[in-house]
Design a protein around this motif. Structure first.
Motif, PDB file in Angstrom:
ATOM      1  N   GLN A   1       0.828  -1.131  -0.007  1.00  0.00           N
ATOM      2  CA  GLN A   1      -0.235  -0.046  -0.216  1.00  0.00           C
ATOM      3  C   GLN A   1       0.950   1.194   0.009  1.00  0.00           C
ATOM      4  OE1 GLN A   1      -2.139  -1.215   3.323  1.00  0.00           O
ATOM      5  NE2 GLN A   1      -4.106  -1.101   2.241  1.00  0.00           N
ATOM      6  N   ILE A   2       2.040   1.247   0.851  1.00  0.00           N
ATOM      7  CA  ILE A   2       2.798   2.404   0.879  1.00  0.00           C
ATOM      8  C   ILE A   2       3.359   2.562  -0.544  1.00  0.00           C
ATOM      9  CG2 ILE A   2       5.179   3.225   1.549  1.00  0.00           C
ATOM     10  CD1 ILE A   2       4.304   1.975   4.532  1.00  0.00           C
ATOM     11  N   MET A   3       3.918   1.616  -1.103  1.00  0.00           N
ATOM     12  CA  MET A   3       4.407   1.645  -2.435  1.00  0.00           C
ATOM     13  C   MET A   3       3.468   2.253  -3.575  1.00  0.00           C
ATOM     14  SD  MET A   3       5.585  -1.353  -5.206  1.00  0.00           S
ATOM     15  CE  MET A   3       4.212  -1.817  -5.436  1.00  0.00           C
ATOM     16  N   PHE A   4       2.222   1.722  -3.657  1.00  0.00           N
ATOM     17  CA  PHE A   4       1.234   2.374  -4.370  1.00  0.00           C
ATOM     18  C   PHE A   4       0.878   3.677  -4.093  1.00  0.00           C
ATOM     19  CE2 PHE A   4       0.198  -2.349  -5.553  1.00  0.00           C
ATOM     20  CZ  PHE A   4       0.639  -2.240  -6.886  1.00  0.00           C
ATOM     21  N   TYR A   5       0.819   4.169  -2.789  1.00  0.00           N
ATOM     22  CA  TYR A   5       0.329   5.558  -2.524  1.00  0.00           C
ATOM     23  C   TYR A   5       1.792   6.325  -2.987  1.00  0.00           C
ATOM     24  CZ  TYR A   5       0.043   9.635   0.310  1.00  0.00           C
ATOM     25  OH  TYR A   5      -0.194  10.741   0.890  1.00  0.00           O
ATOM     26  N   LYS A   6       3.006   6.000  -2.853  1.00  0.00           N
ATOM     27  CA  LYS A   6       4.168   7.008  -3.426  1.00  0.00           C
ATOM     28  C   LYS A   6       3.911   6.907  -4.917  1.00  0.00           C
ATOM     29  CE  LYS A   6       7.417   6.223   0.363  1.00  0.00           C
ATOM     30  NZ  LYS A   6       8.504   5.465   0.789  1.00  0.00           N
ATOM     31  N   LEU A   7       3.676   6.050  -5.532  1.00  0.00           N
ATOM     32  CA  LEU A   7       3.609   5.827  -6.886  1.00  0.00           C
ATOM     33  C   LEU A   7       2.529   6.784  -7.345  1.00  0.00           C
ATOM     34  CD1 LEU A   7       4.392   2.340  -7.847  1.00  0.00           C
ATOM     35  CD2 LEU A   7       5.804   4.267  -8.193  1.00  0.00           C
ATOM     36  N   ALA A   8       1.380   6.822  -6.711  1.00  0.00           N
ATOM     37  CA  ALA A   8       0.178   7.669  -7.098  1.00  0.00           C
ATOM     38  C   ALA A   8       0.633   9.203  -7.061  1.00  0.00           C
ATOM     39  CB  ALA A   8      -1.308   7.248  -6.218  1.00  0.00           C
ATOM     40  N   VAL A   9       1.426   9.470  -5.711  1.00  0.00           N
ATOM     41  CA  VAL A   9       1.518  10.814  -5.644  1.00  0.00           C
ATOM     42  C   VAL A   9       2.330  11.270  -6.417  1.00  0.00           C
ATOM     43  CG1 VAL A   9       2.666  12.394  -4.016  1.00  0.00           C
ATOM     44  CG2 VAL A   9       0.817  10.755  -3.070  1.00  0.00           C
ATOM     45  N   CYS A  10       3.561  10.504  -6.870  1.00  0.00           N
ATOM     46  CA  CYS A  10       4.574  10.838  -7.502  1.00  0.00           C
ATOM     47  C   CYS A  10       4.070  11.052  -9.040  1.00  0.00           C
ATOM     48  CB  CYS A  10       5.805  10.028  -7.387  1.00  0.00           C
ATOM     49  SG  CYS A  10       6.831  10.282  -5.876  1.00  0.00           S
ATOM     50  N   SER A  11       3.122  10.148  -9.414  1.00  0.00           N
ATOM     51  CA  SER A  11       2.537  10.293 -10.791  1.00  0.00           C
ATOM     52  C   SER A  11       1.814  11.516 -11.161  1.00  0.00           C
ATOM     53  CB  SER A  11       1.875   9.006 -11.257  1.00  0.00           C
ATOM     54  OG  SER A  11       2.646   7.934 -11.084  1.00  0.00           O
ATOM     55  N   LYS A  12       0.963  11.821 -10.271  1.00  0.00           N
ATOM     56  CA  LYS A  12       0.288  13.120 -10.044  1.00  0.00           C
ATOM     57  C   LYS A  12       1.164  14.269 -10.038  1.00  0.00           C
ATOM     58  CE  LYS A  12      -3.631  15.085 -10.165  1.00  0.00           C
ATOM     59  NZ  LYS A  12      -4.428  15.275 -11.512  1.00  0.00           N
ATOM     60  N   ALA A  13       2.292  14.327  -9.198  1.00  0.00           N
ATOM     61  CA  ALA A  13       3.247  15.400  -9.303  1.00  0.00           C
ATOM     62  C   ALA A  13       3.801  15.521 -10.670  1.00  0.00           C
ATOM     63  CB  ALA A  13       4.152  15.329  -8.150  1.00  0.00           C
ATOM     64  N   LYS A  14       4.185  14.329 -11.352  1.00  0.00           N
ATOM     65  CA  LYS A  14       4.893  14.360 -12.414  1.00  0.00           C
ATOM     66  C   LYS A  14       4.123  15.019 -13.454  1.00  0.00           C
ATOM     67  CE  LYS A  14       8.037  12.956 -15.808  1.00  0.00           C
ATOM     68  NZ  LYS A  14       9.454  13.211 -15.765  1.00  0.00           N
ATOM     69  N   ALA A  15       2.770  14.528 -13.503  1.00  0.00           N
ATOM     70  CA  ALA A  15       1.753  15.011 -14.600  1.00  0.00           C
ATOM     71  C   ALA A  15       1.536  16.395 -14.479  1.00  0.00           C
ATOM     72  CB  ALA A  15       0.432  14.256 -14.657  1.00  0.00           C
ATOM     73  N   ASN A  16       1.583  16.895 -13.220  1.00  0.00           N
ATOM     74  CA  ASN A  16       1.276  18.541 -12.969  1.00  0.00           C
ATOM     75  C   ASN A  16       2.487  19.210 -13.267  1.00  0.00           C
ATOM     76  OD1 ASN A  16      -1.180  17.633 -12.228  1.00  0.00           O
ATOM     77  ND2 ASN A  16      -0.692  17.833  -9.842  1.00  0.00           N
ATOM     78  N   SER A  17       3.622  18.723 -13.316  1.00  0.00           N
ATOM     79  CA  SER A  17       4.769  19.191 -13.509  1.00  0.00           C
ATOM     80  C   SER A  17       5.088  19.554 -14.952  1.00  0.00           C
ATOM     81  CB  SER A  17       6.123  18.705 -12.796  1.00  0.00           C
ATOM     82  OG  SER A  17       6.361  17.359 -13.158  1.00  0.00           O
ATOM     83  N   LEU A  18       4.565  18.360 -15.610  1.00  0.00           N
ATOM     84  CA  LEU A  18       4.809  18.385 -17.150  1.00  0.00           C
ATOM     85  C   LEU A  18       3.986  19.686 -17.770  1.00  0.00           C
ATOM     86  CD1 LEU A  18       4.664  14.725 -18.019  1.00  0.00           C
ATOM     87  CD2 LEU A  18       6.674  16.368 -18.287  1.00  0.00           C
ATOM     88  N   ILE A  19       2.706  19.949 -17.205  1.00  0.00           N
ATOM     89  CA  ILE A  19       1.910  20.979 -17.632  1.00  0.00           C
ATOM     90  C   ILE A  19       2.479  22.267 -17.379  1.00  0.00           C
ATOM     91  CG2 ILE A  19      -0.448  22.143 -17.496  1.00  0.00           C
ATOM     92  CD1 ILE A  19      -0.393  19.399 -19.214  1.00  0.00           C
ATOM     93  N   SER A  20       2.932  22.511 -16.245  1.00  0.00           N
ATOM     94  CA  SER A  20       3.698  23.757 -15.739  1.00  0.00           C
ATOM     95  C   SER A  20       4.734  24.136 -16.520  1.00  0.00           C
ATOM     96  CB  SER A  20       3.501  23.921 -14.239  1.00  0.00           C
ATOM     97  OG  SER A  20       4.681  22.891 -13.992  1.00  0.00           O
ATOM     98  N   ARG A  21       5.672  23.127 -16.735  1.00  0.00           N
ATOM     99  CA  ARG A  21       6.866  23.286 -17.570  1.00  0.00           C
ATOM    100  C   ARG A  21       6.726  23.769 -18.996  1.00  0.00           C
ATOM    101  NH1 ARG A  21      10.679  18.753 -19.733  1.00  0.00           N
ATOM    102  NH2 ARG A  21      12.558  19.860 -20.013  1.00  0.00           N
ATOM    103  N   LEU A  22       5.603  23.262 -19.560  1.00  0.00           N
ATOM    104  CA  LEU A  22       5.170  23.616 -21.086  1.00  0.00           C
ATOM    105  C   LEU A  22       5.364  24.941 -21.351  1.00  0.00           C
ATOM    106  CD1 LEU A  22       4.094  22.719 -23.679  1.00  0.00           C
ATOM    107  CD2 LEU A  22       1.898  22.718 -22.940  1.00  0.00           C
ATOM    108  N   GLY A  23       4.525  26.067 -20.269  1.00  0.00           N
ATOM    109  CA  GLY A  23       4.613  27.339 -20.597  1.00  0.00           C
ATOM    110  C   GLY A  23       6.033  28.159 -20.443  1.00  0.00           C
ATOM    111  N   SER A  24       6.611  27.505 -19.499  1.00  0.00           N
ATOM    112  CA  SER A  24       7.881  28.373 -19.139  1.00  0.00           C
ATOM    113  C   SER A  24       9.147  27.991 -20.025  1.00  0.00           C
ATOM    114  CB  SER A  24       8.006  28.134 -17.644  1.00  0.00           C
ATOM    115  OG  SER A  24       8.283  26.849 -17.513  1.00  0.00           O
ATOM    116  N   THR A  25       9.280  26.708 -20.743  1.00  0.00           N
ATOM    117  CA  THR A  25      10.474  26.483 -21.230  1.00  0.00           C
ATOM    118  C   THR A  25      10.386  26.200 -22.767  1.00  0.00           C
ATOM    119  OG1 THR A  25       9.977  24.156 -20.584  1.00  0.00           O
ATOM    120  CG2 THR A  25      11.410  25.286 -18.980  1.00  0.00           C
TER     121      THR A  25
END
Length: 145
Positions: free
Chosen positions: A79-103
């Motif tokens: 459960q800890i593994m899937f929790y960490k993967l879920a949070v990090c996947s969501k953070a990665k997706a969100n960072s890709l969108i914010s990166r688009l406009g600035s770089t």
């Protein structure tokens, strides 16, 4: 240097703990940077990475708010593994969108399509990990009529 000839972030220097809430585990920016291929231009900004993890953590915790994962017992390793993967996947997706406009302003159309594809991939990973996490906690029950 990595394969794209970009300098690698110093993961040990940039490690910051994002505190869990006692039930869900703490998260590490070093884990996120290392396992989710965060570019050094962002990885060296520890506060930015930490903020991305905190935002994703809040979203995941809110989605799990109505799900009883372990009847008050500590989460197990899976459960800890899937929790960490879920949070990090969501953070990665969100960072890709914010990166688009600035770089990538000069060739935005091509880059936007590539980022959207990656965003969709990481969003799918987030959803899949959430399903796996919730699926671990659900048990079929039978009730006599």
């Amino acid at each position: 240097m990595d394969i794209s000839n970009m300098p690698l972030a110093d993961v040990q220097v940039n490690d910051k703990v994002v505190a869990g809430n006692g039930y869900y585990p703490d998260l590490s920016t070093a884990y996120f940077i290392e396992h989710f291929a965060i570019p050094s231009e962002y990885a060296n900004k520890t506060d930015l990475i930490s903020d991305k993890l905190k935002a994703a953590q809040a979203e995941v915790n809110q989605e799990l708010d109505k799900v009883l994962l372990s009847n008050g017992e500590p989460l197990n390793a899976q459960q800890i593994m899937f929790y960490k993967l879920a949070v990090c996947s969501k953070a990665k997706a969100n960072s890709l969108i914010s990166r688009l406009g600035s770089t990538h302003r000069d060739n935005a159309a091509a880059q936007q399509q590539a980022s959207v594809d990656s965003y969709e991939y990481w969003l799918h990973q987030f959803v899949n990990n959430m399903r796996l996490l919730v699926g671990l906690s659900t048990t079929a029950t039978v009730e006599l009529l």
